[in-house]
Design a protein around this motif. Structure first.
Motif, PDB file in Angstrom:
ATOM      1  N   ASP A 118       0.836  -1.187   0.000  1.00  0.00           N
ATOM      2  CA  ASP A 118       0.000   0.000   0.000  1.00  0.00           C
ATOM      3  C   ASP A 118       0.874   1.242   0.000  1.00  0.00           C
ATOM      4  O   ASP A 118       2.046   1.196   0.359  1.00  0.00           O
ATOM      5  N   GLU A 119       0.257   2.356  -0.375  1.00  0.00           N
ATOM      6  CA  GLU A 119       1.068   3.556  -0.563  1.00  0.00           C
ATOM      7  C   GLU A 119       1.701   4.050   0.736  1.00  0.00           C
ATOM      8  O   GLU A 119       2.768   4.640   0.726  1.00  0.00           O
ATOM      9  N   ASN A 120       1.023   3.786   1.847  1.00  0.00           N
ATOM     10  CA  ASN A 120       1.570   4.306   3.095  1.00  0.00           C
ATOM     11  C   ASN A 120       2.494   3.303   3.786  1.00  0.00           C
ATOM     12  O   ASN A 120       2.914   3.512   4.912  1.00  0.00           O
ATOM     13  N   GLN A 121       2.766   2.193   3.119  1.00  0.00           N
ATOM     14  CA  GLN A 121       3.625   1.198   3.749  1.00  0.00           C
ATOM     15  C   GLN A 121       5.049   1.309   3.241  1.00  0.00           C
ATOM     16  O   GLN A 121       5.301   1.843   2.171  1.00  0.00           O
ATOM     17  N   SER A 122       5.947   0.747   4.031  1.00  0.00           N
ATOM     18  CA  SER A 122       7.352   0.784   3.632  1.00  0.00           C
ATOM     19  C   SER A 122       7.578  -0.110   2.424  1.00  0.00           C
ATOM     20  O   SER A 122       6.988  -1.181   2.302  1.00  0.00           O
ATOM     21  N   LEU A 123       8.464   0.356   1.529  1.00  0.00           N
ATOM     22  CA  LEU A 123       8.762  -0.424   0.336  1.00  0.00           C
ATOM     23  C   LEU A 123       9.491  -1.715   0.673  1.00  0.00           C
ATOM     24  O   LEU A 123       9.564  -2.617  -0.150  1.00  0.00           O
ATOM     25  N   VAL A 124      10.039  -1.778   1.881  1.00  0.00           N
ATOM     26  CA  VAL A 124      10.747  -2.994   2.294  1.00  0.00           C
ATOM     27  C   VAL A 124       9.810  -4.192   2.196  1.00  0.00           C
ATOM     28  O   VAL A 124      10.224  -5.302   1.883  1.00  0.00           O
ATOM     29  N   ARG A 125       8.514  -3.922   2.418  1.00  0.00           N
ATOM     30  CA  ARG A 125       7.556  -5.023   2.350  1.00  0.00           C
ATOM     31  C   ARG A 125       7.400  -5.589   0.953  1.00  0.00           C
ATOM     32  O   ARG A 125       6.838  -6.665   0.795  1.00  0.00           O
ATOM     33  N   ALA A 126       7.816  -4.848  -0.050  1.00  0.00           N
ATOM     34  CA  ALA A 126       7.711  -5.385  -1.412  1.00  0.00           C
ATOM     35  C   ALA A 126       8.838  -6.379  -1.687  1.00  0.00           C
ATOM     36  O   ALA A 126       8.762  -7.154  -2.632  1.00  0.00           O
ATOM     37  N   LEU A 127       9.873  -6.354  -0.843  1.00  0.00           N
ATOM     38  CA  LEU A 127      11.059  -7.163  -1.142  1.00  0.00           C
ATOM     39  C   LEU A 127      10.793  -8.668  -1.169  1.00  0.00           C
ATOM     40  O   LEU A 127      11.282  -9.349  -2.066  1.00  0.00           O
ATOM     41  N   PRO A 128      10.033  -9.226  -0.211  1.00  0.00           N
ATOM     42  CA  PRO A 128       9.819 -10.679  -0.307  1.00  0.00           C
ATOM     43  C   PRO A 128       9.168 -11.089  -1.622  1.00  0.00           C
ATOM     44  O   PRO A 128       9.559 -12.094  -2.227  1.00  0.00           O
ATOM     45  N   GLY A 129       8.206 -10.294  -2.083  1.00  0.00           N
ATOM     46  CA  GLY A 129       7.561 -10.612  -3.358  1.00  0.00           C
ATOM     47  C   GLY A 129       8.546 -10.521  -4.510  1.00  0.00           C
ATOM     48  O   GLY A 129       8.573 -11.371  -5.400  1.00  0.00           O
ATOM     49  N   ILE A 130       9.382  -9.479  -4.480  1.00  0.00           N
ATOM     50  CA  ILE A 130      10.395  -9.335  -5.532  1.00  0.00           C
ATOM     51  C   ILE A 130      11.366 -10.511  -5.466  1.00  0.00           C
ATOM     52  O   ILE A 130      11.775 -11.060  -6.497  1.00  0.00           O
ATOM     53  N   GLY A 131      11.700 -10.916  -4.228  1.00  0.00           N
ATOM     54  CA  GLY A 131      12.603 -12.059  -4.071  1.00  0.00           C
ATOM     55  C   GLY A 131      12.015 -13.311  -4.692  1.00  0.00           C
ATOM     56  O   GLY A 131      12.699 -14.026  -5.433  1.00  0.00           O
ATOM     57  N   LEU A 132      10.738 -13.554  -4.433  1.00  0.00           N
ATOM     58  CA  LEU A 132      10.089 -14.735  -5.018  1.00  0.00           C
ATOM     59  C   LEU A 132      10.075 -14.629  -6.542  1.00  0.00           C
ATOM     60  O   LEU A 132      10.318 -15.606  -7.251  1.00  0.00           O
ATOM     61  N   THR A 133       9.804 -13.416  -7.036  1.00  0.00           N
ATOM     62  CA  THR A 133       9.793 -13.207  -8.490  1.00  0.00           C
ATOM     63  C   THR A 133      11.156 -13.540  -9.087  1.00  0.00           C
ATOM     64  O   THR A 133      11.256 -14.225 -10.111  1.00  0.00           O
ATOM     65  N   VAL A 134      12.213 -13.053  -8.440  1.00  0.00           N
ATOM     66  CA  VAL A 134      13.561 -13.332  -8.941  1.00  0.00           C
ATOM     67  C   VAL A 134      13.800 -14.840  -8.967  1.00  0.00           C
ATOM     68  O   VAL A 134      14.320 -15.391  -9.947  1.00  0.00           O
ATOM     69  N   CYS A 135      13.388 -15.528  -7.882  1.00  0.00           N
ATOM     70  CA  CYS A 135      13.620 -16.973  -7.827  1.00  0.00           C
ATOM     71  C   CYS A 135      12.837 -17.687  -8.925  1.00  0.00           C
ATOM     72  O   CYS A 135      13.330 -18.645  -9.528  1.00  0.00           O
ATOM     73  N   MET A 136      11.613 -17.235  -9.203  1.00  0.00           N
ATOM     74  CA  MET A 136      10.812 -17.882 -10.249  1.00  0.00           C
ATOM     75  C   MET A 136      11.443 -17.652 -11.623  1.00  0.00           C
ATOM     76  O   MET A 136      11.540 -18.567 -12.433  1.00  0.00           O
ATOM     77  N   PHE A 137      11.876 -16.415 -11.883  1.00  0.00           N
ATOM     78  CA  PHE A 137      12.543 -16.149 -13.166  1.00  0.00           C
ATOM     79  C   PHE A 137      13.819 -16.962 -13.269  1.00  0.00           C
ATOM     80  O   PHE A 137      14.188 -17.444 -14.341  1.00  0.00           O
ATOM     81  N   ALA A 138      14.508 -17.117 -12.142  1.00  0.00           N
ATOM     82  CA  ALA A 138      15.749 -17.889 -12.157  1.00  0.00           C
ATOM     83  C   ALA A 138      15.449 -19.351 -12.458  1.00  0.00           C
ATOM     84  O   ALA A 138      16.128 -19.986 -13.271  1.00  0.00           O
ATOM     85  N   LEU A 139      14.414 -19.899 -11.819  1.00  0.00           N
ATOM     86  CA  LEU A 139      14.059 -21.294 -12.082  1.00  0.00           C
ATOM     87  C   LEU A 139      13.658 -21.476 -13.543  1.00  0.00           C
ATOM     88  O   LEU A 139      13.936 -22.501 -14.153  1.00  0.00           O
ATOM     89  N   ALA A 140      12.993 -20.452 -14.094  1.00  0.00           N
ATOM     90  CA  ALA A 140      12.600 -20.542 -15.502  1.00  0.00           C
ATOM     91  C   ALA A 140      13.782 -20.302 -16.427  1.00  0.00           C
ATOM     92  O   ALA A 140      13.669 -20.522 -17.624  1.00  0.00           O
ATOM     93  N   GLY A 141      14.904 -19.812 -15.881  1.00  0.00           N
ATOM     94  CA  GLY A 141      16.097 -19.622 -16.703  1.00  0.00           C
ATOM     95  C   GLY A 141      16.113 -18.324 -17.478  1.00  0.00           C
ATOM     96  O   GLY A 141      16.637 -18.252 -18.576  1.00  0.00           O
ATOM     97  N   ILE A 142      15.527 -17.272 -16.909  1.00  0.00           N
ATOM     98  CA  ILE A 142      15.491 -15.982 -17.591  1.00  0.00           C
ATOM     99  C   ILE A 142      16.689 -15.157 -17.126  1.00  0.00           C
ATOM    100  O   ILE A 142      16.945 -15.077 -15.927  1.00  0.00           O
ATOM    101  N   PRO A 143      17.454 -14.553 -18.046  1.00  0.00           N
ATOM    102  CA  PRO A 143      18.549 -13.688 -17.622  1.00  0.00           C
ATOM    103  C   PRO A 143      18.018 -12.434 -16.951  1.00  0.00           C
ATOM    104  O   PRO A 143      16.864 -12.075 -17.183  1.00  0.00           O
ATOM    105  N   PRO A 144      18.779 -11.726 -16.155  1.00  0.00           N
ATOM    106  CA  PRO A 144      20.194 -11.947 -15.877  1.00  0.00           C
ATOM    107  C   PRO A 144      20.404 -12.761 -14.605  1.00  0.00           C
ATOM    108  O   PRO A 144      21.454 -12.653 -13.994  1.00  0.00           O
TER     109      PRO A 144
END
Lengths: 523, 548
Positions: free
Chosen positions: A365-391
């Protein structure tokens, strides 16, 4: 008179540390108090960190033929030890707040430590005896670990299934090694590899059964069918540990056995491994497509990944094995990162996580810290990595495996794997679609808010700012997945060791027959 | 490259990437927009510096010469170099090699201009979650820039795949009702092409290793996947590649462009994506396919292309041109017209590429390059223009809008200018591009007069769809009831404001400038595509130097 074998205790130090800690953890963990639990966790973490530090400090030192030729410590062994120890570290941290382990913390930590020791022995084995002892040591620990969440029937079922299948695979492996012994009269890999007469059907049957036994542990199709049920039933930290450490050490052990004991039969076993690879890619990817639970999806995904990893063994005498070592490290990091998110999610919703539970969780949410978006971004990175997408490093691990296969003349296998990767997008991408592209289920969110007394301050999605340690760990692992894409030379060097070669001047170099010192000839 | 030197291509990648990441983490819409603006300005300054450097280099070394890493570093001791080569994965022969030669600069400038328009549109349209959107647009620009400057096959591939990630999120999060389906269709289609291409890349690596092993002294300084080395190997026949490798590359680029009949993802993706993302898809992403053909397929597979595959490519391109033009004419919605016109134009550009050999090749290749820039600008402008109309009226189909010109002089003028350039009136740079392509194709070895005649007839179809587009929006009234038109007109409100003109204007002004002064695309820049495809034999060049 039997000579007293050369006991190089230093070669076994990382295993001795964790075994000692396992006994201590079992004793301290007998208490039911919070203090006992904390003490157990601390002992475990200290032992794992100490073991890691020892491996790092002695990474390049080699011990050939320790314990009467039964143990071989080289960079490959150390890579396997590191994967096992660090996976265990992640599993322990993920389990810190777990309900499943209430009152069973002593057992949990002691068993994890025992499993780590067994895995260390397995990758260091230079003979079938050590191989089997290592295999049994970690397998038996894992049977119990799977069933440890004894309040849930699924966990008991998981443990029982794993016990029966695992027992069978151990028997197959043991029978295979006895056939090999019958054919050659030796149990050490180097002697079997050097045996020149009568390498006939008996030896080959033994080799095939060894492959079969280890394929169970790496959950390669068609020896995969236990995987989804066992992974789903076990407590998630245990699943995370199993799906990374077990698989990694089984791959390294198989690579070592095949390349040192059966190099002369390569023409026979390379097609077998290629067939296992194709089967795993097909079964894993198609199976994962139709799952709705995240853990089952990750289980099938791990089968598919085993298929890609097997390509590294297919290309064993080309660039494949260094690529395999690199891919195993990357695979462990991205899988653990994904499981870390699942642990946090399950703890928050209090049941098994499905795709639908991810809906809209990527946004803050807009009033929340962006730090809370990090776990989701982390999962996204792991999924792209498992799928073999660069970088992400996932791309480069796939690149190395594909290159190995193409160089070894298995271009068609790389094409199959490439098509499998396209199919895999169907489920990896679905996670990202749920996280970011679907709105959160308002009704469910409202219901959850109404029934819960107060939002826990320790979740990344609740009201507090603090991120739980599991979520933080997931983010760190995702960062590692990105980081590993750059300068992985050290990782590659370790891959040389599997062929009994050392790294000299940036290239793998053959060592002399004694295996003790590098030859003088430049690479 | 000296340690103290900065490599311009690397900076041109880093600036939008960093700007995108910063914009994403901004908390307010205003801050994100400001970050975008700063990114744009820094990027523009870098581009001007790069253009000056490239001009100086070309003057010193003659037109048509591509600066290599060594030449660039040694050229004038400048601290801003045009090329960089660093080792990355030496075990696999992968290097980080980038260069602004080979016409890359023009495409990077195009990327910046179109992204700026898209970013401005997103700000004007007041999208939900503005900060991530601005950020992802610039991250897409960073990936595209990386692709255009990549001089290593694997690096090219990395950016080719990587740009899907921000695009996927842009379509999936901000798209229309069927956005998730559009996302999946686009992603799976593209990867169905690009993952087999990965195997093709690896096969090229194996062949290159063989070539290096056969003559280690000659190729001592080239890494396995370096594109200039590969091109040199292919031109003298030391690189042995089989036809399926070519097919894997052709398939990937034909899907990305797209060419008929592999354009299945185009209608849904171009319709469901937000207008600014469609502008990026059509204006920039399709150009990645052109660039891949130019720097990979044409230099690496000359013998296979002359042996039949070139003819196949010619006819596929021709079919795409005709089919796209006819389909554009038949679309019921504004976006459909621009989408299929984009398909047709990619067909024309690929037609130019297929005349890669023979006396017409120089014209055809520089024409294809010029048309690539033209089409990038015009299709982005058209999608943004249509996007403004859609956003204002809430309608997409011709049957619900019409006759918006009354009292809106600016809307009508912009629409008319756009149409004239789109249908390539003589004098427009699009006309120059088409003329160059078709006259090159006429004299081409593989294509020939018949293809050129059919192509010329097909190009005329552009007038049909372009006029229908502008007439349907601005002039004629095809709405079923008069009230519809009146309602749409009422919803549209006043004439285009300053912000709307700023969205569409820069791309159109660039096209007008190109029409007046085509030499703006420096001679060395349009000649370089030719230099890539027909590289001078390094040994022959060295021998010539020895004699002189």
């Amino acid at each position: 008179v039997i000579d007293k074998p050369d006991l190089e205790w230093a070669a076994l130090a990382p295993e001795l540390i964790v075994i000692g800690a396992a006994m201590l953890a079992l004793l301290v963990g007998m208490g039911r108090s919070a203090a006992s639990r904390t003490a157990t966790i601390v002992i475990t973490l200290v032992a794992l960190v100490a073991s890691t530090a020892w491996v790092f400090a002695t990474f390049s030192s080699t011990h050939y033929g320790a314990f009467a030729g039964q143990l071989q410590v080289d960079e490959l062994t150390n890579v396997g030890r590191l994967i096992a120890v660090l996976s265990a570290l992640v599993a322990v941290v993920l389990g810190v707040r777990g309900r499943a382990l209430d009152g069973r913390h002593g057992e949990f930590h002691a068993l994890v430590l025992c499993a780590v020791a067994g895995m260390g022995l397995l990758v260091g084995a230079s003979g079938f005896v050590t191989l089997f002892i290592g295999l049994e040591l970690f397998s038996i620990a894992l049977y119990v670990l799977c069933a440890l969440d004894a309040d849930r029937a699924a966990s008991l079922e998981s443990g029982l299934k794993y016990l029966i299948i695992g027992g069978m695979s151990s028997a197959v492996l043991l029978y295979g090694s006895s056939l090999v012994y019958g054919a050659t009269g030796s149990l050490t890999f180097a002697e079997i590899g050097g045996f020149d007469d009568n390498r006939g059907v008996l030896l080959f049957a033994g080799a095939a059964m060894v492959i079969g036994g280890l394929a169970f542990k790496m959950s390669a199709a068609p020896m995969h069918w236990w995987t989804p049920d066992v992974y789903e039933g076990a407590a998630t930290p245990v699943t995370a540990f199993m799906s990374t450490a077990t698989k990694a050490v089984a791959f390294l052990a198989l690579a070592r056995v095949l390349t040192t004991a059966f190099p002369q039969e390569a023409n026979a076993w390379v097609p077998i491994i290629a067939a296992l690879s194709v089967a795993s890619i097909v079964v894993g990817n198609l199976g994962a497509l139709v799952q709705s639970h995240l853990k089952r999806m990750l289980a099938y995904s791990s089968i598919a990944q085993a298929g890609y990893l097997l390509m590294g063994i297919v290309a064993w005498n080309e660039s494949g094995v260094p690529a395999l070592v690199y891919a195993l490290i990357v695979y462990s990091a991205m899988t653990l990162g994904a499981f870390a998110y699942v642990v946090v999610l399950e703890r928050e919703i209090g049941r098994e996580a499905t795709y639908a539970d991810l809906a809209g969780r990527g946004w803050v949410d807009e009033n929340q810290s962006l730090v809370r978006a990090l776990p989701g971004i982390g999962l996204t990175v792991c999924m792209f990595a498992l799928a073999g997408i660069p970088p992400t490093a996932g791309f480069f691990s796939k690149f190395g495996l594909f290159e190995g296969a193409v160089q070894a003349g298995y271009g068609w296998l790389a094409v199959v794997a490439a098509i499998g990767s396209v199919v895999s997008l169907g489920y990896y991408l679905r996670v990202i679609v749920e996280l970011y592209m679907r709105p959160a289920d308002q009704a469910r969110a409202a219901e959850a808010a109404a029934t819960l007394p107060a939002p826990s301050t320790s979740t990344p999605f609740g009201a507090g700012v603090r991120m739980p340690i599991s979520a933080g760990l997931g983010v760190a692992l995702a960062a590692l997945v990105l980081l590993l894409a750059f300068l992985p030379e050290r990782v590659f060097d370790a891959g040389c060791a599997v062929r009994g070669e050392l790294v000299i001047g940036g290239a793998c170099t053959q060592v002399d027959a004694a295996g003790a010192a590098p030859s003088a000839a430049p690479g | 490259m000296g340690d103290s030197a900065f490599s311009l291509p690397t900076l041109l990648i880093i600036v939008p990437a960093a700007g995108g990441l910063i914009a994403m983490s901004m908390l307010t819409r205003r801050a994100a927009a400001l970050t975008s603006l700063v990114t744009l300005l820094v990027q523009a300054v870098l581009l001007v510096v790069a253009a000056v450097q490239l001009g100086r280099f070309a003057d010193a070394a003659g037109a048509g010469v591509v600066p290599s890493c060594a030449e660039s570093a040694a050229s004038d001791g400048s601290r801003l170099v045009l090329a960089q080569c660093s080792s990355w994965f030496p075990q696999w022969g992968v290097s980080y090699s980038v260069s602004l030669g080979y016409g890359a600069l023009g495409l990077v400038a195009l990327t910046t201009l179109v992204t700026a328009g898209a970013s401005m549109f997103a700000w004007w349209a007041d999208r939900e979650r503005p900060a991530p959107m601005q950020g992802l647009l610039w991250l897409t620009a960073a990936c595209l820039t990386g692709l255009f400057v990549a001089r290593d096959l694997v690096l090219f591939y990395v950016f080719f795949e990587l740009m899907l990630v921000p695009l996927l999120l842009l379509v999936g999060v901000w798209g229309g009702e069927r956005r998730i389906r559009a996302t999946m269709t686009m992603f799976v289609y593209t990867l169905l092409g690009s993952l087999p291409m990965l195997v093709g890349v690896l096969a090229v690596g194996v062949a290159a290793n063989d070539a290096i092993a056969a003559d280690p002294t000659r190729w001592a300084d080239g890494s396995t996947f370096s594109l200039p080395t590969l091109a040199a190997m292919a031109s003298d026949g030391t690189l042995q590649l089989s036809s399926w490798v070519l097919v894997s590359f052709l398939l990937a680029f034909a899907i990305k462009a797209p060419l008929a009949p592999l354009h299945g993802w185009l209608p849904i993706a171009y319709r469901e994506a937000p207008a600014e993302v469609t502008a990026v898809l059509s204006g920039l992403v399709s150009k990645a396919a052109f660039f891949g053909m130019l720097v990979i397929v044409l230099p690496l597979f000359p013998s296979q292309l002359e042996g039949g595959w070139g003819t196949a490519l010619t006819w596929v391109a021709l079919v795409t041109l005709i089919y796209g033009s006819l389909a554009a004419f038949r679309q019921p919605d504004m976006r459909g017209v621009v989408a299929y016109s984009s398909l047709a134009q990619m067909g024309l550009i690929f037609l130019g590429l297929s005349a890669f050999t023979g006396i017409g090749s120089e014209q055809a290749l520089s024409g294809a390059y010029l048309q690539t820039i033209n089409h990038g600008l015009i299709s982005a402008a058209a999608f943004l223009y249509v996007g403004i109309v859609e956003r204002r009226t809430g309608e997409r189909e011709f049957s619900r809008i019409g006759a918006l010109a009354t009292g809106r002089a600016r809307l009508a003028s912009v629409g008319l200018l756009m149409t004239m350039i789109m249908l390539a009136v003589p004098g427009a740079s699009t006309f120059a591009g088409e003329l160059l392509i078709l006259s090159g194709v006429f004299r081409g070895d593989v294509s020939g007069p018949l293809v050129a005649v059919i192509g010329t007839c097909a190009v005329v179809l552009a007038a049909m769809y372009a006029l229908r587009l502008v007439a349907g929006i601005v002039f004629s009234d095809r709405t079923e009831t008069a009230t519809d038109a009146a309602a749409a007109s009422e919803r549209f409100g006043g004439d285009l404001g300053v912000r709307e003109l700023l969205i569409v204007g820069p791309a159109l002004l660039a096209l007008v400038a190109l029409s007046i002064w085509p030499n703006m695309l420096h001679r060395s820049m349009t000649q370089q595509p030719v230099a890539i495809v027909q590289p001078a034999d390094p040994l022959a060049a060295a021998a010539k130097e020895d004699q002189s």
